[in-house]
Design a protein around this motif. Structure first.
Motif, PDB file in Angstrom:
ATOM      1  N   HIS A 110      31.276  42.416 -56.140  1.00  0.00           N
ATOM      2  CA  HIS A 110      30.529  41.532 -57.004  1.00  0.00           C
ATOM      3  C   HIS A 110      31.457  41.199 -58.158  1.00  0.00           C
ATOM      4  CE1 HIS A 110      27.544  40.261 -59.961  1.00  0.00           C
ATOM      5  NE2 HIS A 110      26.780  39.965 -58.935  1.00  0.00           N
ATOM      6  N   PRO A 111      31.503  39.949 -58.561  1.00  0.00           N
ATOM      7  CA  PRO A 111      32.489  39.596 -59.585  1.00  0.00           C
ATOM      8  C   PRO A 111      32.294  40.322 -60.901  1.00  0.00           C
ATOM      9  CG  PRO A 111      31.009  37.770 -59.119  1.00  0.00           C
ATOM     10  CD  PRO A 111      30.790  38.780 -58.066  1.00  0.00           C
ATOM     11  N   SER A 112      31.102  40.831 -61.166  1.00  0.00           N
ATOM     12  CA  SER A 112      30.904  41.393 -62.498  1.00  0.00           C
ATOM     13  C   SER A 112      30.937  42.907 -62.506  1.00  0.00           C
ATOM     14  CB  SER A 112      29.560  40.953 -63.031  1.00  0.00           C
ATOM     15  OG  SER A 112      28.575  41.503 -62.209  1.00  0.00           O
ATOM     16  N   THR A 113      30.518  43.531 -61.428  1.00  0.00           N
ATOM     17  CA  THR A 113      30.532  44.978 -61.459  1.00  0.00           C
ATOM     18  C   THR A 113      31.977  45.423 -61.364  1.00  0.00           C
ATOM     19  OG1 THR A 113      30.258  44.994 -59.103  1.00  0.00           O
ATOM     20  CG2 THR A 113      28.300  45.226 -60.398  1.00  0.00           C
ATOM     21  N   HIS A 114      32.365  46.221 -62.305  1.00  0.00           N
ATOM     22  CA  HIS A 114      33.790  46.499 -62.478  1.00  0.00           C
ATOM     23  C   HIS A 114      34.313  47.322 -61.323  1.00  0.00           C
ATOM     24  CE1 HIS A 114      33.455  45.656 -66.962  1.00  0.00           C
ATOM     25  NE2 HIS A 114      32.512  45.042 -66.306  1.00  0.00           N
ATOM     26  N   GLY A 115      34.812  46.691 -60.320  1.00  0.00           N
ATOM     27  CA  GLY A 115      35.283  47.429 -59.169  1.00  0.00           C
ATOM     28  C   GLY A 115      34.184  47.529 -58.131  1.00  0.00           C
ATOM     29  N   VAL A 116      34.265  48.563 -57.311  1.00  0.00           N
ATOM     30  CA  VAL A 116      33.374  48.648 -56.169  1.00  0.00           C
ATOM     31  C   VAL A 116      32.122  49.433 -56.510  1.00  0.00           C
ATOM     32  CG1 VAL A 116      34.978  48.263 -54.327  1.00  0.00           C
ATOM     33  CG2 VAL A 116      34.904  50.472 -55.390  1.00  0.00           C
ATOM     34  N   PHE A 117      31.372  48.948 -57.432  1.00  0.00           N
ATOM     35  CA  PHE A 117      30.150  49.608 -57.850  1.00  0.00           C
ATOM     36  C   PHE A 117      28.977  48.800 -57.317  1.00  0.00           C
ATOM     37  CE2 PHE A 117      26.853  50.281 -61.166  1.00  0.00           C
ATOM     38  CZ  PHE A 117      26.644  51.611 -60.902  1.00  0.00           C
ATOM     39  N   ARG A 118      27.931  49.497 -56.913  1.00  0.00           N
ATOM     40  CA  ARG A 118      26.809  48.775 -56.351  1.00  0.00           C
ATOM     41  C   ARG A 118      25.531  49.167 -57.063  1.00  0.00           C
ATOM     42  NH1 ARG A 118      24.906  50.157 -50.556  1.00  0.00           N
ATOM     43  NH2 ARG A 118      22.824  49.293 -50.568  1.00  0.00           N
ATOM     44  N   MET A 119      24.711  48.165 -57.359  1.00  0.00           N
ATOM     45  CA  MET A 119      23.396  48.439 -57.923  1.00  0.00           C
ATOM     46  C   MET A 119      22.382  47.812 -56.992  1.00  0.00           C
ATOM     47  SD  MET A 119      23.790  47.533 -61.933  1.00  0.00           S
ATOM     48  CE  MET A 119      24.645  45.984 -61.935  1.00  0.00           C
ATOM     49  N   ASP A 120      21.416  48.593 -56.578  1.00  0.00           N
ATOM     50  CA  ASP A 120      20.299  48.022 -55.843  1.00  0.00           C
ATOM     51  C   ASP A 120      19.197  47.758 -56.850  1.00  0.00           C
ATOM     52  OD1 ASP A 120      21.583  48.045 -53.533  1.00  0.00           O
ATOM     53  OD2 ASP A 120      20.403  49.594 -52.554  1.00  0.00           O
ATOM     54  N   VAL A 121      18.826  46.496 -56.986  1.00  0.00           N
ATOM     55  CA  VAL A 121      17.909  46.102 -58.048  1.00  0.00           C
ATOM     56  C   VAL A 121      16.657  45.522 -57.414  1.00  0.00           C
ATOM     57  CG1 VAL A 121      17.804  44.911 -60.244  1.00  0.00           C
ATOM     58  CG2 VAL A 121      19.992  45.357 -59.216  1.00  0.00           C
ATOM     59  N   VAL A 122      15.524  45.811 -58.005  1.00  0.00           N
ATOM     60  CA  VAL A 122      14.289  45.144 -57.614  1.00  0.00           C
ATOM     61  C   VAL A 122      13.865  44.264 -58.768  1.00  0.00           C
ATOM     62  CG1 VAL A 122      11.913  45.427 -56.906  1.00  0.00           C
ATOM     63  CG2 VAL A 122      13.611  47.070 -56.189  1.00  0.00           C
ATOM     64  N   LEU A 123      13.628  43.001 -58.461  1.00  0.00           N
ATOM     65  CA  LEU A 123      13.351  42.032 -59.513  1.00  0.00           C
ATOM     66  C   LEU A 123      11.946  41.490 -59.373  1.00  0.00           C
ATOM     67  CD1 LEU A 123      16.598  39.918 -59.351  1.00  0.00           C
ATOM     68  CD2 LEU A 123      16.014  41.653 -61.010  1.00  0.00           C
ATOM     69  N   ASP A 124      11.338  41.305 -60.525  1.00  0.00           N
ATOM     70  CA  ASP A 124      10.090  40.558 -60.580  1.00  0.00           C
ATOM     71  C   ASP A 124      10.447  39.295 -61.337  1.00  0.00           C
ATOM     72  OD1 ASP A 124       7.647  39.534 -60.929  1.00  0.00           O
ATOM     73  OD2 ASP A 124       6.857  41.162 -62.161  1.00  0.00           O
ATOM     74  N   GLY A 125      10.667  38.228 -60.626  1.00  0.00           N
ATOM     75  CA  GLY A 125      11.218  37.046 -61.281  1.00  0.00           C
ATOM     76  C   GLY A 125      12.628  37.360 -61.738  1.00  0.00           C
ATOM     77  N   GLU A 126      12.855  37.275 -63.032  1.00  0.00           N
ATOM     78  CA  GLU A 126      14.179  37.596 -63.563  1.00  0.00           C
ATOM     79  C   GLU A 126      14.244  39.027 -64.074  1.00  0.00           C
ATOM     80  OE1 GLU A 126      17.108  35.740 -65.239  1.00  0.00           O
ATOM     81  OE2 GLU A 126      17.052  34.681 -63.342  1.00  0.00           O
ATOM     82  N   ARG A 127      13.101  39.678 -64.179  1.00  0.00           N
ATOM     83  CA  ARG A 127      13.055  40.992 -64.837  1.00  0.00           C
ATOM     84  C   ARG A 127      13.352  42.106 -63.836  1.00  0.00           C
ATOM     85  NH1 ARG A 127      13.224  40.294 -70.100  1.00  0.00           N
ATOM     86  NH2 ARG A 127      12.609  38.130 -70.330  1.00  0.00           N
ATOM     87  N   ILE A 128      14.024  43.105 -64.325  1.00  0.00           N
ATOM     88  CA  ILE A 128      14.341  44.241 -63.466  1.00  0.00           C
ATOM     89  C   ILE A 128      13.191  45.242 -63.517  1.00  0.00           C
ATOM     90  CG2 ILE A 128      15.905  46.185 -63.189  1.00  0.00           C
ATOM     91  CD1 ILE A 128      18.076  44.421 -64.333  1.00  0.00           C
ATOM     92  N   VAL A 129      12.642  45.583 -62.364  1.00  0.00           N
ATOM     93  CA  VAL A 129      11.598  46.601 -62.353  1.00  0.00           C
ATOM     94  C   VAL A 129      12.109  47.926 -61.794  1.00  0.00           C
ATOM     95  CG1 VAL A 129       9.657  45.027 -62.276  1.00  0.00           C
ATOM     96  CG2 VAL A 129      10.700  45.771 -60.155  1.00  0.00           C
ATOM     97  N   LYS A 130      13.237  47.886 -61.120  1.00  0.00           N
ATOM     98  CA  LYS A 130      13.787  49.130 -60.595  1.00  0.00           C
ATOM     99  C   LYS A 130      15.275  48.913 -60.385  1.00  0.00           C
ATOM    100  CE  LYS A 130      12.631  52.607 -57.197  1.00  0.00           C
ATOM    101  NZ  LYS A 130      11.814  52.969 -56.052  1.00  0.00           N
ATOM    102  N   LEU A 131      16.025  49.946 -60.593  1.00  0.00           N
ATOM    103  CA  LEU A 131      17.466  49.808 -60.398  1.00  0.00           C
ATOM    104  C   LEU A 131      18.019  51.155 -59.978  1.00  0.00           C
ATOM    105  CD1 LEU A 131      19.964  48.043 -62.710  1.00  0.00           C
ATOM    106  CD2 LEU A 131      20.438  50.347 -62.020  1.00  0.00           C
TER     107      LEU A 131
END
Ligand code: SF4
Lengths: 213, 205, 391
Positions: free
Chosen positions: C38-59
């Motif tokens: 991912h261009p923004s995560t510094h290196g090979v870092f992964r975040m699994d995110v759950v979104l409600d619209g634009e808001r993060i409800v779980k990460l």
């Protein structure tokens, strides 16, 4: 910080019947530590955190250590009656000390700015008795480190909110930081093999062998 | 093929002539857009190479694309772990042809200093074809520039037809490679035998 | 980014699954797997995110894509053999990594670096801190959308410092410079003058940067009040380094442990009030000013003398059985090494306490309720380096 002997006395008076002992350290660092039994782990940790003289609010480091089974051979001379004559016979006696997994905690106090207070807990054995109480409810800082110890050593922390592998993939089965872990065999090409790697590489018709024979 | 003397004569008259092949190669070699994709320490030197001091823009390659669909070149900059290898192959498969791979640094070539690690892939060329290898740990930015020049030279030498035509113009050459799967102890398979087999040293007598 | 439908096809299992169900506002919850490329995560870092619209409800962060088995390799090699590997932990700060490891082994074996070596360590460590913070700020602004310019400026300054490292140690990034009980080589002629030129020039850059960025309205709007980390949580979750101090906790290991010779220098510890991304950004800027102050004093006071403890043994180094934990204030936080020796040439247990990994404990807490674009800068403000997170 108070001397550890004094601390042990205080723990024993707060929790009668608890098993806490002193672990010596011969290195010049003289960082001696406490060995806390599994059943007391949680309440002793809470005591460290809340006690007004200690105030160990910062769990700096948590790590696993693998102590494999050790076999010590001893030669013992015994006297025995053989055919009516007393003879001295030498026998080798093998004593097998079962191994265990150990988790070491380094605590500091941000409030009183002292430390480290080091304590360790041990599992029963390395096979099925690998349970320890999780300290994540006491210090959130333990969360990822306990997951790492679970992943690499296979210690099961009871009470951890989300005990999954941290570094290896989910379907991976081994615990690679254990001393008896056998790593996958991909030694097909070893241009500068030596020692153990050379023996492994010899199983293949690889360069290493080609260069040396 | 146009006669060389005629070409010179025409250009003296202000008429520029070239071949389709020359134009094609000229265009490709001067706009190699890399995938913005760093794995480890080498990626920092890759970023340093694209900054003002080393100025990768001189080679038309400063446009780092975040999406593999827009990239021509994958710089495998750093250690490929076994957990990451399927993703690397997947990214490679997603890139459109023509595509190239630079293996930057000892780790990408062979596992480098971390070769004895249980989770380290011993060279990315076990799964995808590599065009240029640069040794070093990390290679200096100058070395990466050299890799770019090497790649440009290789592109320039490619013919549109015949045996020296580039890989992406050959029907029979695959453009996607199988993605390894996570096994219980290791990746399965551990290598793509169609691409990689252990090199052998053949000594004459 | 992909919807959960695409996510099912992914090669790797997601860290969790949520049922697709209507969210409160009538929309669907969306699973996004950010990374490992991912261009923004510094290196090979992964975040699994759950979104409600634009808001993060779980990460949930997913680690391990750069797990290079540093600890296992170190347990199979000699003590000194791991020194080059420490360079590659946090590959921005090889010299502070070296120092932390050397410090631990010095504790384990009872060695003491001589005066001059201690000064050299301080100088190189503070230079490392400068170049780490400068790059971090460049990357952080890049994540915010200021693509190019700040990062270019940052790398321009970094190159000046890397030149110093190169002329001292022979390598730009992987310095492998410190030894147990001292340093590998003495400073070359003219090095201190060059270093003090770099130090003198640096404030001009900081001012320029400040004028360019620090008062910028967009920066303030994007960072103030975003990713707030409360003080109690920060302590409880073992957060260290600038992230901790941005939440207002006065804990700098240079002041607490006074390792090396840090008690000889006058410097202040900048603290934040709000614990948001802006504070974390400003802490880094202020820390650079303090590092410059330390550097000026160290370059002025450095004495001549030997650079190795005469007791130190390079070959056949076998410390007595025992254990030691040593820690320093690395640019990312508390970098610790824990080594157990069993009297043989290689350690029985070798452990790195990685500040980047442990600082990520609170990533979810900081991101909940923020927008997905903010999660990127929150991650950027923690300052992680994957080589250290996964080791
Ligand atoms: S080759 Fe060296 S610098 Fe590059 S990724 Fe590997 S260890 Fe890091």
């Amino acid at each position: 910080m108070e001397p550890l002997e004094q601390l042990i006395a205080r723990i024993n008076s707060t929790f009668p019947g608890s098993e806490v002992s002193l672990m010596p350290n011969d290195a010049p660092s003289s960082q001696t530590s406490l060995l806390v039994s599994r059943k007391d782990g949680r309440r002793v940790a809470e005591f460290f955190k809340s006690d007004s003289l200690l105030r160990m609010d910062f769990l700096s480091n948590l790590t696993g250590v693998d102590w494999p089974d050790t076999v010590t051979k001893q030669k013992i001379k015994t006297k025995r009656n053989v055919d009516g004559v007393e003879k001295e016979i030498e026998e080798t006696v093998e004593t097998r000390k079962p191994g265990f997994l150990e988790v070491v905690y380094h605590l500091y106090s941000m409030e009183l700015q002292h430390g480290p207070l080091i304590f360790r807990m041990r599992t029963e054995n390395r096979v099925d008795g690998v349970h320890l109480p999780s300290l994540t409810p006491v210090w959130r800082g333990a969360e990822l480190q306990e997951r790492e110890v679970f992943d690499l050593y296979g210690v099961r922390f009871e009470g951890h909110p989300d005990l999954r592998r941290l570094l290896m993939w989910e379907t991976f089965e081994d615990h690679p930081m254990r001393k008896d872990y056998v790593e996958p065999d991909d030694y097909e090409f070893e241009p500068t093999a030596h020692d153990e790697v050379l023996t492994k590489a010899k199983a293949y018709d690889s360069c290493a062998v080609a260069l040396r024979t | 093929m146009m006669d060389e003397g005629l070409r010179r004569e025409l250009s003296r008259q202000g008429i520029f002539t070239t071949t389709l092949e020359g134009l094609y190669n000229w265009g490709r070699k001067n706009s190699i857009w890399p995938l913005q994709f760093g794995l480890a320490c080498c990626a920092i030197e890759m970023i340093a190479a694209s900054m003002a001091r080393f100025d990768l823009a001189r080679f038309g390659a400063e446009v780092f694309r975040p999406s593999p669909r827009q990239a021509d070149l994958m710089i495998v900059a750093g250690t490929v772990t076994k957990k990451m290898a399927p993703q690397v192959v997947r990214l490679y498969n997603q890139m459109p042809e023509p595509k190239y791979v630079i293996a930057m640094g000892a780790c990408a070539i062979s596992g480098g200093p971390f070769k004895q690690g249980y989770n380290v892939l011993k060279g990315i060329d076990r799964y995808i074809p590599v065009d240029v290898h640069i040794p070093g740990c990390p290679p200096r930015p100058e070395a990466l520039l050299h890799a770019f020049m090497t790649l440009q030279k290789r592109i320039d030498q490619q013919r549109l037809t015949g045996p020296s035509s580039p890989r992406h113009l050959k029907e029979s050459e695959p453009s996607e490679f199988p993605i390894p799967a996570f096994g219980a102890h290791d990746l399965t398979p551990g290598k793509n035998p169609a691409l990689w087999s252990p090199p052998k040293i053949i000594r004459g007598s | 980014m992909s919807t959960s439908h695409l996510q099912l096809e992914a090669q790797t299992e997601p860290a969790f699954r949520v049922e697709r169900r209507p969210a409160v506002e009538g929309g669907d919850l969306l699973e996004v797997s950010m990374g490992p490329q991912h261009p923004s995560t510094h290196g090979v870092f992964r975040m699994d995110v759950v979104l409600d619209g634009e808001r993060i409800v779980k990460l949930k962060p997913v680690f391990g894509y750069l797990h290079r088995n540093h600890e296992k390799i170190a347990e199979n090699s000699t003590y000194l053999g791991s020194m080059p590997y420490t360079d590659r932990l946090d590959y921005f700060c090889s010299l502070t990594n070296n120092w932390a490891y050397a410090l631990t082994i010095e504790k384990l074996a009872g060695l003491q670096a001589p005066e001059r070596a201690e000064y050299i360590r301080v100088i190189t460590a503070e230079l490392t801190r400068l170049q780490n913070h400068v790059c971090l700020i460049g990357f952080l602004l890049q994540d915010m959308g200021a693509s190019g310019t700040p990062l270019m400026y940052a790398f321009r300054e970094r190159e000046a410092i890397l030149d110093l490292f190169e002329s001292l140690t022979g390598a730009r990034m992987m310095c492998n410079y410190m030894r147990f009980g001292g340093c590998r080589v003495d400073l070359p002629a003219g090095w201190l003058e060059q270093a003090s030129r770099v130090v003198d020039r640096f404030p001009r850059f900081l001012e320029e940067f400040d004028r360019l960025i620090s008062g910028n309205e967009i920066l303030a709007a994007r960072t103030q009040g975003v990713g707030v980390l409360p003080r109690e949580l920060a302590i409880n979750a073992s957060i260290t380094g600038p992230v901790l101090r941005a939440s207002g906790v006065n804990y700098d290991i240079r002041k607490v442990d006074k390792y090396g010779i840090y008690d000889r220098f006058a410097f202040r510890v900048p603290l934040g009030d709000h614990g948001d991304v802006y504070d974390r950004y400003m802490i880094r800027v202020l820390e650079m000013h303090e590092s410059l102050a330390i550097l000026r004093q160290a370059i002025r006071d450095i004495p001549p003398g030997p650079i190795m403890d005469p007791k130190a043994k390079i070959r056949g180094f076998k410390p007595k059985a025992g254990e030691a934990y040593g820690r320093i204030e690395s640019p990312k936080g508390e970098l610790g090494f824990y080594v157990i020796s069993d009297g043989s040439p290689n350690p029985h247990r070798y452990r790195v306490r990685p500040p980047s990994l442990i600082n990520l404990t609170v990533l979810e807490d900081m991101c909940l309720g923020q927008t997905v674009a903010d999660s990127v800068i929150i991650l950027g403000s923690i300052d992680i380096v994957l080589g250290e997170v996964d080791r």
